[in-house]
Design an enzyme around this catalytic site. Sequence first.
Site, PDB file in Angstrom:
ATOM      1  N   GLY A  36      -4.127  -4.006  -5.066  1.00 43.46           N
ATOM      2  CA  GLY A  36      -5.034  -2.919  -5.403  1.00 43.46           C
ATOM      3  C   GLY A  36      -4.248  -1.653  -5.659  1.00 43.46           C
TER       4      GLY A  36
ATOM      5  CG  ASP B 130      -1.794  -1.220   1.328  1.00 43.87           C
ATOM      6  OD1 ASP B 130      -2.422  -1.592   0.329  1.00 43.87           O
ATOM      7  OD2 ASP B 130      -1.804  -1.833   2.415  1.00 43.87           O
TER       8      ASP B 130
ATOM      9  CE  LYS C  61       3.430  -2.444  -4.486  1.00 40.39           C
ATOM     10  NZ  LYS C  61       2.855  -2.070  -3.180  1.00 40.39           N
TER      11      LYS C  61
ATOM     12  CD  GLN D  35       0.536  -8.766  -2.681  1.00 37.29           C
ATOM     13  OE1 GLN D  35       1.330  -9.383  -3.341  1.00 37.29           O
ATOM     14  NE2 GLN D  35      -0.721  -8.644  -3.062  1.00 37.29           N
TER      15      GLN D  35
END
Length: 426
Positions: free
Chosen positions: A45, A18, A21, A226
């Site tokens: 996400g 989070d 990226k 991640q």
Amino acid sequence: MFGEHCACVVVVGAQWGDEGKGKLVDVLSEEADFVVRYQGGANAGHTVVIGDEHFILQQIPSGILHPGVRCIVGNGVVIDPETFFQELERLRAKGVTTDGRIAVSDRAHLVLPYHKLLDQAGEKSQKIGTTGRGIGPTYEDKYGRRGIRVGDLRNLAVARSALAERVERANSLLRLMGATQLASYQAHVEMLERLAPQLLPLATDTGLVVHRAIRDGKRVLLEGAQGALLDVDHGTYPFVTSSNTTAGGAAVGAGIGPMAIQAVLGVVKAYTTRVGNGPLPTEADEAQGEELRRIGGEFGAVTGRARRCGWFDATVVRYSARVNGLSHLAVTKLDVLDSFAEIPVGVAYRLDGELCEELPASVDRLERVEPVYQTLPGWRRPTTAARRLTDLPAPARAYLDRLEELAAVPIKYVSVGTRRDQIIPV
């Protein structure tokens, strides 16, 4: 990041995910010819903001929002075909042209409905904090040599036969775990028969495509999901994801040799967050954590779960720099700290009364550490309008200098907002 002698760059998360990226990949894609996702799946996400439009990309590389960029889903990714095509449709509905721009590795493993049932049933007992999207069980099948790959759909008769055994095995496990819902073999067959004609035209040897692109001098961006502290080997095990999120996994997951990689950009927040269970040594107290969460909008892009928030942890980032071989850092969300009068920075730990400057391997030891803080002055001024480093208040520049010193990696980019134009090159 790209230059005369730098044609292949990896972008990795250097904390617990989070970090932003997707935004960095989107901006760097302006210079790229290819963007390759090399691991993870629909549990990622990556959020990209263009004008008033928010794009949440789960399996499709963040370079898709640049018309001239080819996007590749590498062999290290586990692909959920149902949600993959739903994601494509959402992009097309927003006017993004995808035809002829996406390739999927025929060696990538498929996330199937029974994987999701196993994931959800397992989480009830193990409490790792997974998204329940079947990622872990798919990687388990991959390494157990019983997975079903994209290329297997070229012979549906063989795939159906393999699927019968896999579904029965999954149902046996689900019964042992006390699950009330079992997998339907017929539903799996119908799904693959429906999606195979859409997926197979995109399937190819993507490792060969990337190899040829690098050989021909094309600019290639490798996009991870991640973060390093969620790497199955190097993260806070067992509270990790099921793949290698670090830069070493980029070569394997993209299907190229490690010598092809010429730079590694590590993305960090100006503070620290993580989703789910597991240690977070510099976690803020409840009031300050809530303030960071509120200002930073710290809720998962995929799950909507609230992220735990804390202060910058230099021990984590130094470790991440080592295991990734970081050449540069990008610091995101500096603007979230604009209102704080003082900002703690974790510079080391104390473990059982001894100073500890390296990350302990075991969760048991990491949960016992006490962070050693240095408190830096805040700047109490908005930074969102800054477009050059000199536009930032002096205390903000001093804060970045200290992070750079602690991490021992030069800062290349600073982000002060969600938009493309709110990234400052350093």
